[in-house]
Design a protein around this motif. Structure first.
Motif, PDB file in Angstrom:
ATOM      1  N   ILE A   4       0.837  -1.201   0.000  1.00 38.69           N
ATOM      2  CA  ILE A   4       0.000   0.000   0.000  1.00 38.69           C
ATOM      3  C   ILE A   4       0.871   1.249   0.000  1.00 38.69           C
ATOM      4  O   ILE A   4       0.614   2.195  -0.747  1.00 38.69           O
ATOM      5  N   ALA A   5       1.910   1.258   0.816  1.00 36.67           N
ATOM      6  CA  ALA A   5       2.810   2.415   0.850  1.00 36.67           C
ATOM      7  C   ALA A   5       3.493   2.606  -0.495  1.00 36.67           C
ATOM      8  O   ALA A   5       3.654   3.740  -0.972  1.00 36.67           O
ATOM      9  N   ALA A 121      -7.974   2.980   3.677  1.00 33.37           N
ATOM     10  CA  ALA A 121      -8.507   4.278   3.240  1.00 33.37           C
ATOM     11  C   ALA A 121      -7.536   4.968   2.292  1.00 33.37           C
ATOM     12  O   ALA A 121      -7.932   5.521   1.260  1.00 33.37           O
ATOM     13  N   VAL A 122      -6.257   4.936   2.631  1.00 32.18           N
ATOM     14  CA  VAL A 122      -5.241   5.538   1.750  1.00 32.18           C
ATOM     15  C   VAL A 122      -5.229   4.825   0.401  1.00 32.18           C
ATOM     16  O   VAL A 122      -5.104   5.454  -0.652  1.00 32.18           O
ATOM     17  N   ASP A 123      -5.391   3.508   0.436  1.00 29.52           N
ATOM     18  CA  ASP A 123      -5.284   2.702  -0.779  1.00 29.52           C
ATOM     19  C   ASP A 123      -6.484   2.857  -1.708  1.00 29.52           C
ATOM     20  O   ASP A 123      -6.393   2.526  -2.887  1.00 29.52           O
ATOM     21  N   THR A 124      -7.599   3.348  -1.202  1.00 32.38           N
ATOM     22  CA  THR A 124      -8.788   3.504  -2.045  1.00 32.38           C
ATOM     23  C   THR A 124      -9.153   4.977  -2.222  1.00 32.38           C
ATOM     24  O   THR A 124      -9.014   5.530  -3.311  1.00 32.38           O
ATOM     25  N   ILE A 125      -9.594   5.625  -1.136  1.00 36.97           N
ATOM     26  CA  ILE A 125      -9.984   7.031  -1.234  1.00 36.97           C
ATOM     27  C   ILE A 125      -8.767   7.903  -1.548  1.00 36.97           C
ATOM     28  O   ILE A 125      -8.846   8.833  -2.359  1.00 36.97           O
ATOM     29  N   GLY A 126      -7.637   7.594  -0.941  1.00 38.80           N
ATOM     30  CA  GLY A 126      -6.411   8.338  -1.239  1.00 38.80           C
ATOM     31  C   GLY A 126      -6.013   8.194  -2.697  1.00 38.80           C
ATOM     32  O   GLY A 126      -5.612   9.165  -3.346  1.00 38.80           O
ATOM     33  N   ALA A 127      -6.139   6.974  -3.217  1.00 39.87           N
ATOM     34  CA  ALA A 127      -5.813   6.747  -4.630  1.00 39.87           C
ATOM     35  C   ALA A 127      -6.780   7.497  -5.530  1.00 39.87           C
ATOM     36  O   ALA A 127      -6.368   8.098  -6.535  1.00 39.87           O
ATOM     37  N   LEU A 128      -8.059   7.478  -5.196  1.00 34.20           N
ATOM     38  CA  LEU A 128      -9.051   8.228  -5.969  1.00 34.20           C
ATOM     39  C   LEU A 128      -8.684   9.713  -6.026  1.00 34.20           C
ATOM     40  O   LEU A 128      -8.653  10.318  -7.105  1.00 34.20           O
TER      41      LEU A 128
END
Length: 196
Positions: A4-5, A121-128
């Motif tokens: 993810i990072a 959250a970072v991996d989905t909303i952050g990516a969006l």
């Protein structure tokens, strides 16, 4: 570094590259985000990153590098001499530090897609956020609009089931119908309410 990072870092690097490539006279260019300039797009991403890091750490977001603080869906004030690249680089480092801390990365987080871990959250909303606003910035200033192909497909598939919840936040534009035969990036951007 976790997967993810690594994925987050790759997308953040792409956004930073678009910031650094923006010409000095490009910051007032109109962006695809209604009412926002290229400068506002970057300030919004910086503000959102700071807000997430502060929430996870139990602190308050602070203005820095000439970029103020606003509500999470907004675009804060930006000083005439703001260093937008430094502002984003600093909050990018903050997110990576959170992801590097196993306890913080695994902490519960309430996101538009439901209760998830901070890392999820970072991996989905952050990516969006990073993908869409990388495109917004590039479109505004005539930059490179090509997005990370793997991240586009992964993020689109992860978020499609949560469309109604994303819309309920009021922070996401309604989807538009993609053209026939659209490629994955175009379909993803249309899902996010953009007209490529």
């Amino acid at each position: 570094m976790s997967d993810i990072a690594e994925r987050y870092g790759r997308l953040a690097d792409g956004f930073l590259a678009r910031i650094e490539a923006t010409p000095g006279d490009g910051w007032d260019a109109v962006s695809p985000c209604q009412g926002w300039t290229a400068r506002d797009v970057v300030a919004h991403v910086v503000n959102g990153h700071r807000g997430i890091v502060a929430a996870v750490r139990g602190t308050r977001p602070e203005p820095a590098h000439g970029v103020g603080v606003s509500g999470m869906a907004g675009a804060p004030e930006v000083a005439p001499d703001a260093d937008l690249a430094a502002a984003f680089a600093e909050c990018r480092a903050g997110v990576l530090a959170v992801l590097a801390d196993p306890d913080l990365a695994a902490a519960g987080f309430r996101a538009p897609i439901g209760s998830v871990t901070v890392a999820e959250a970072v991996d989905t909303i952050g990516a969006l956020e990073l993908l869409v606003h990388t495109w917004d910035l590039a479109r505004a200033v005539g930059g490179d609009e090509t997005l990370d192909a793997e991240a586009v497909v992964r993020t689109y598939e992860a978020l499609r089931p949560h469309y109604a919840a994303l819309q309920a936040t009021g922070a996401f534009s309604p989807a538009v119908e993609p053209p026939a035969g659209a490629d994955p990036q175009t379909r993803f951007l249309c899902f996010a309410g953009r007209r490529p």
